[in-house]
Design a protein around this motif. Sequence first.
Motif, PDB file in Angstrom:
ATOM      1  N   TYR A  35       0.895  -1.378  -0.256  1.00 12.91           N
ATOM      2  CA  TYR A  35      -0.065  -0.274  -0.128  1.00 12.91           C
ATOM      3  C   TYR A  35       0.855   1.248  -0.048  1.00 12.91           C
ATOM      4  N   ASP A  36       1.934   0.922   0.059  1.00 12.84           N
ATOM      5  CA  ASP A  36       2.533   2.365   0.205  1.00 12.84           C
ATOM      6  C   ASP A  36       2.990   2.731  -1.471  1.00 12.84           C
ATOM      7  N   ILE A  37       3.100   1.713  -1.902  1.00 16.16           N
ATOM      8  CA  ILE A  37       4.010   2.403  -3.346  1.00 16.16           C
ATOM      9  C   ILE A  37       2.826   1.894  -4.377  1.00 16.16           C
ATOM     10  N   ALA A  38       2.204   0.867  -4.974  1.00  9.38           N
ATOM     11  CA  ALA A  38       0.910   0.676  -5.689  1.00  9.38           C
ATOM     12  C   ALA A  38       0.267   1.709  -5.980  1.00  9.38           C
ATOM     13  N   ALA A  39      -0.098   2.792  -5.506  1.00  9.83           N
ATOM     14  CA  ALA A  39      -0.838   3.719  -6.424  1.00  9.83           C
ATOM     15  C   ALA A  39      -0.079   4.245  -7.133  1.00  9.83           C
ATOM     16  N   ALA A  40       1.386   4.543  -6.770  1.00  7.78           N
ATOM     17  CA  ALA A  40       2.675   5.068  -7.793  1.00  7.78           C
ATOM     18  C   ALA A  40       2.923   4.439  -9.233  1.00  7.78           C
ATOM     19  N   VAL A  41       2.975   2.732  -8.807  1.00  7.48           N
ATOM     20  CA  VAL A  41       3.608   2.454  -9.810  1.00  7.48           C
ATOM     21  C   VAL A  41       2.512   2.213 -11.242  1.00  7.48           C
ATOM     22  N   PRO A  42       1.567   3.020 -11.089  1.00  9.67           N
ATOM     23  CA  PRO A  42       1.050   3.058 -12.755  1.00  9.67           C
ATOM     24  C   PRO A  42       1.176   4.555 -13.237  1.00  9.67           C
ATOM     25  N   ILE A  43       0.796   5.250 -12.181  1.00 13.52           N
ATOM     26  CA  ILE A  43       1.406   6.404 -12.572  1.00 13.52           C
ATOM     27  C   ILE A  43       2.814   6.786 -13.341  1.00 13.52           C
ATOM     28  N   VAL A  44       3.999   6.980 -12.222  1.00 10.97           N
ATOM     29  CA  VAL A  44       5.266   6.145 -12.995  1.00 10.97           C
ATOM     30  C   VAL A  44       5.717   5.557 -14.572  1.00 10.97           C
ATOM     31  N   ARG A  45       5.223   4.422 -14.395  1.00  9.06           N
ATOM     32  CA  ARG A  45       5.193   3.783 -15.726  1.00  9.06           C
ATOM     33  C   ARG A  45       4.222   4.464 -16.544  1.00  9.06           C
ATOM     34  N   GLU A  46       2.962   5.130 -16.125  1.00 10.56           N
ATOM     35  CA  GLU A  46       1.997   5.297 -17.713  1.00 10.56           C
ATOM     36  C   GLU A  46       3.074   6.566 -18.157  1.00 10.56           C
ATOM     37  N   ALA A  47       3.660   7.498 -17.181  1.00 10.29           N
ATOM     38  CA  ALA A  47       4.750   8.704 -17.722  1.00 10.29           C
ATOM     39  C   ALA A  47       5.538   8.499 -18.149  1.00 10.29           C
ATOM     40  N   GLY A  48       6.225   7.495 -18.428  1.00  9.79           N
ATOM     41  CA  GLY A  48       7.248   7.094 -18.903  1.00  9.79           C
ATOM     42  C   GLY A  48       8.268   6.358 -18.531  1.00  9.79           C
TER      43      GLY A  48
END
Length: 265
Positions: free
Chosen positions: A218-231
């Motif tokens: 839960y510390d990182i899951a939401a960041a994963v799609p945001i970082v990946r979709e940003a490149g």
Amino acid sequence: MTTSPHAEALRHDLELALRLADAADAQSLPRFDASDLEISTKADNSHVTDADLATERAIRSILETERPEDGIFGEEFGAQGSTQRQWIIDPIDGTANFLRGVPLWGTMIALAIDGVPQIGVVSMPALGRRWWASEGQGAWTTVEGEARRLRTSSVSSLDDASVSFQSIAQWAEADRLDTLLTVAERVWRDRAYGDVYSYMLLAEGRLDMVAEFGVKEYDIAAAVPIVREAGGRMTAVDGTETISSRSTLATNGTLHGDFLTLMQS
């Protein structure tokens, strides 16, 4: 162009995730810097406030009504239901900041399908900012009321890289202080911006690397799609594509291999 059933389902899930963030903000922001904030200590000696609990309850209530077949994994109330489609929630990431009146905290909401986060929403209402992403649809934020697509930086040399290492204590507990010094000596600039905000700065192209140890899903899951979709790229510090290894290395993508090598030196 015909939209696939999967893409259409994700669109509805993202709409729900954004509504969950609205509900979370309605609970957390009024309690920020409140003189009567209730603070207690959990078994692991970390702090929890009445706002953490109320925020997660609000999110869970909506999910239990609108997605009763989905599982939920939250920091404060644990896991329930399916892991095939699982909502992963950190009601207030940065509780230490929250309880001290520092505005660098936020709610993290992710939907993981078969263990892979495909939707991520991060809301930081004390800053008036929100970021979101859905697999294949890019990463976005709002600036002055307008949606703006996120892009990680084009920095291609460690000599020019700006990094966030989160905290010395994390690296010490992981017995990686020597690695931290190696990273700091190799890059242009090192800072500890902390918690979820570091990942959002990375997705906006303002940082080039973020690394953490001792993190839960839960510390990182939401960041994963945001970082990946940003490149960018986001893996464990050994390069494994997982959110369950208790470590994370997020980069602008271009420098990921260089940072993996540096982390192993």
